[in-house]
Design a protein around this motif. Structure first.
Motif: not given
Length: 217
Positions: A48-55, A96-100, A76-80, A123-133
């Motif tokens: 698994v890769v935990l990937m920061d988005l801002h680098m 292609g991220a598997a979630g966030f 799988p890559v999980i976006a942080l 893998v979905m953070a509920p608060s991020v999913l709500a913002r995505l919606m």
């Protein structure tokens, strides 16, 4: 032992995530930017890769795209992200991220997310999913034509996709539609194939781009 690559340009963040994961029984390595992450994946083959988005050097979105393409989606890559309104989340899912996850995820939540990713679960953070919606609700897709493949879905598959977009699990979908788990899994498999997407994370983006809304969420 599950091997995790933590990618972040801030050493303190990497070290904190590493400590949490090692205490949970994972083997952890680190990379400080997207380019180093790509090299590390090629050398170490993490689970698994935990990937920061801002680098700097190479951001997490492009690094995710290259890693997923290079390993054919096997790692799988999980976006942080720090912010639950991060506009880069959609780009990461398309890459292609598997979630966030948010970086303030609990220790238990982080360990559970890694295990879920290894098992091929979303893998979905509920608060991020709500913002995505909210993001898609405020910005209707242009052009208005639905994404490719949506027109090929049956009425039942559209119902399932709508609920995937709302973040429901297979069990929750089965309960709402009064169908078996096996039937839900079959529908999900057909939906992913017709939409030509890799996983549920990308299906969520398609659901919202198509304007599908779940009334209860």
């Amino acid at each position: 032992m599950i091997r995790v690559l933590v990618v972040d340009d801030q050493a303190l963040v990497r070290q904190g995530l590493r400590l949490i994961l090692e205490l949970a029984g994972f083997e952890v390595t680190e990379a400080g930017d997207g380019a180093a992450a790509i090299a590390a994946v090629g050398e170490q083959r993490p689970d698994v890769v935990l990937m920061d988005l801002h680098m700097p050097v190479l951001d997490g979105v492009e690094a995710t795209r290259r890693i997923v393409a290079g390993c054919d989606g096997r790692t799988p890559v999980i976006a942080l992200t720090t912010f639950n309104a991060d506009e880069h989340v959609v780009s990461a899912l398309r890459a292609g991220a598997a979630g966030f996850l948010l970086k303030d995820v609990t220790s238990e939540g982080l360990a559970d997310a890694v295990r879920r990713a290894v098992d091929g679960e979303p893998v979905m953070a509920p608060s991020v999913l709500a913002r995505l919606m909210d993001h898609f609700a405020a910005r209707p897709p242009r052009p208005p034509a639905p994404p490719a493949g949506v027109a090929d879905l049956s009425e039942r598959e559209l119902e399932v996709l709508t609920r995937i977009g709302a973040g429901l699990s297979n069990a929750e979908i089965a309960a709402e539609l009064v169908i078996s788990m096996a039937t839900v899994k079959t529908h999900v498999r057909h939906i992913l194939a017709k939409l030509d997407v890799r996983d549920r994370a990308q299906a969520i983006v398609v659901a919202h781009e198509a304007g599908l809304r779940h009334g209860a969420r």
